[in-house]
Design an enzyme around this catalytic site. Structure first.
Site, PDB file in Angstrom:
ATOM      1  N   ASP A 151      96.531 -33.477   7.378  1.00 12.34           N
ATOM      2  CA  ASP A 151      97.736 -32.756   7.818  1.00 12.34           C
ATOM      3  C   ASP A 151      98.433 -32.065   6.642  1.00 12.34           C
ATOM      4  OD1 ASP A 151      98.329 -32.608  10.501  1.00 12.34           O
ATOM      5  OD2 ASP A 151      99.291 -34.576  10.609  1.00 12.34           O
TER       6      ASP A 151
ATOM      7  N   LYS B 287      92.672 -33.534  20.352  1.00 11.18           N
ATOM      8  CA  LYS B 287      92.092 -33.620  19.003  1.00 11.18           C
ATOM      9  C   LYS B 287      90.774 -34.370  19.072  1.00 11.18           C
ATOM     10  CE  LYS B 287      96.486 -33.263  16.666  1.00 11.18           C
ATOM     11  NZ  LYS B 287      97.692 -33.945  16.221  1.00 11.18           N
TER      12      LYS B 287
ATOM     13  N   GLN C  85      99.963 -39.463  14.114  1.00 16.29           N
ATOM     14  CA  GLN C  85     100.665 -38.549  15.020  1.00 16.29           C
ATOM     15  C   GLN C  85     102.184 -38.770  14.917  1.00 16.29           C
ATOM     16  OE1 GLN C  85      99.139 -36.142  17.089  1.00 16.29           O
ATOM     17  NE2 GLN C  85     101.236 -35.495  17.444  1.00 16.29           N
TER      18      GLN C  85
END
Ligand code: NAD
Length: 293
Positions: free
Chosen positions: A121, A54, A98
């Site tokens: 997200d 990422k 995460q």
């Protein structure tokens, strides 16, 4: 019939190029550099790989990448405090924590702390609510990538019969919602579905997000259907080596489908590209400027 293979790698590469172009426009015309902050707790090797990828992709697109590494004995309160700091930081437009988090931390409490407009997200309840009610929120990356590939392949999805196999909050449910928003007739199948073969067999679009290797058999697929395989499963081969397979039995499905995503190289590469796209969208909304076309 042999299906067209939907090349997720190429699709993601094009999308990343387009994002880099938009980032340059934002820098030149608005003085904005979109910034993505990723918080990683602990040293899970798979999560470390995701976070590294990422970071690399974010920098390659010309954006700012902020990595926050925390020990796995960090308290929930400390992690929440970190998220609050990032919420208040104007150079951070997107925040990603995460998952999975260590067991002593309540994931939902952490996700609900992320400012909804920075929740790239799309896991915050406000964003799931906005998706369900047709509002303008942040949409989870994997399902958004799937719908982009479907629209690219099929154009208008209106009226098509679609099945989503799997009902998780991060893939199955938002995927079903996106298909519904495109006016598909949507069935959500799950572990209690009575006759999965029949449900799949009547569907023009099949999205499999289960996490069971090759659960969806090729001979269930309706001739000409479009198949999106989200599953990523590592299985052991006869020679003891391992390989990645999806949730769909690819070798037989490819003979019946009209188009199909492979594993690897299908949905997987799209997820990071869409994360970058969401960060650009978030930066534009926070600055109150139009997203470059
Ligand atoms: P999950 O475990 O949270 O959910 C799986 C769902 O599958 C559940 O809703 C369950 O009801 C359903 N299910 C389980 N067994 C079933 C059965 N026999 N028949 C029908 N349905 C059944 O998983 P998830 O997070 O949604 O992920 C699903 C898969 O997608 C995993 O393989 C994961 O690795 C993969 N994934 C890939 C990406 C990507 O970027 N490509 C992103 C997220 C998840």
């Amino acid at each position: 019939m042999t299906a067209t293979i939907i090349d997720g790698k190429a699709f993601a590469a094009n999308l990343k190029e387009d994002i880099a172009r938009k980032v340059q426009i934002l820098k030149d015309q608005e003085g904005i550099t979109p910034g993505l902050a990723v918080v990683l707790v602990g040293e899970d090797p798979a999560s470390q790989v995701y976070v590294r990828n990422k970071n690399k992709s974010t920098v390659a697109a010309g954006m700012n990448s902020f990595e926050h590494l925390m020990n796995d004995d960090v308290s929930e309160a400390e992690l929440i405090q970190k998220v609050e700091e990032l919420n208040a930081d104007p150079s951070v437009h997107g925040i990603l924590v995460q998952l999975p988090l260590p067991k002593h931390i309540n994931e939902a409490a952490v996700i609900e702390t992320i400012a909804p407009e920075k929740d790239v997200d799309g896991f915050h309840v406000i964003n799931s609510g906005l998706l369900a009610t047709g509002g303008q929120g942040m949409v989870p990356c994997t399902p958004l990538g799937c719908i982009m590939m479907l629209k690219d392949k099929l154009g208008n999805l209106s009226g098509l019969d679609a099945v989503v196999v799997g009902r998780s909050n991060i893939v199955g449910k938002p995927m079903a919602q996106l298909l519904l928003n495109e006016s598909c007739t949507v069935t959500i199948a799950h572990s209690r579905t009575k006759d999965l073969a029949a449900v799949v067999g009547r569907s023009d679009i099949v999205v499999a997000a289960v996490g069971v290797p090759e659960l969806v058999k090729g001979d269930w697929i309706k001739e000409g259907a479009t198949v999106i395989d989200v599953g990523i499963n590592r299985i052991e081969k006869e020679d003891g080596k391992t390989k990645l397979v999806g949730d769909v039995e690819f070798d037989s499905a490819v003979k019946r489908a009209g188009a199909i995503t492979p594993v690897p190289g299908g949905v997987g590469p799209m997820t990071i590209a869409v994360l970058l796209k969401n960060t650009v969208t978030a930066a534009c909304r926070q600055a109150g400027v139009e997203e470059p076309v």
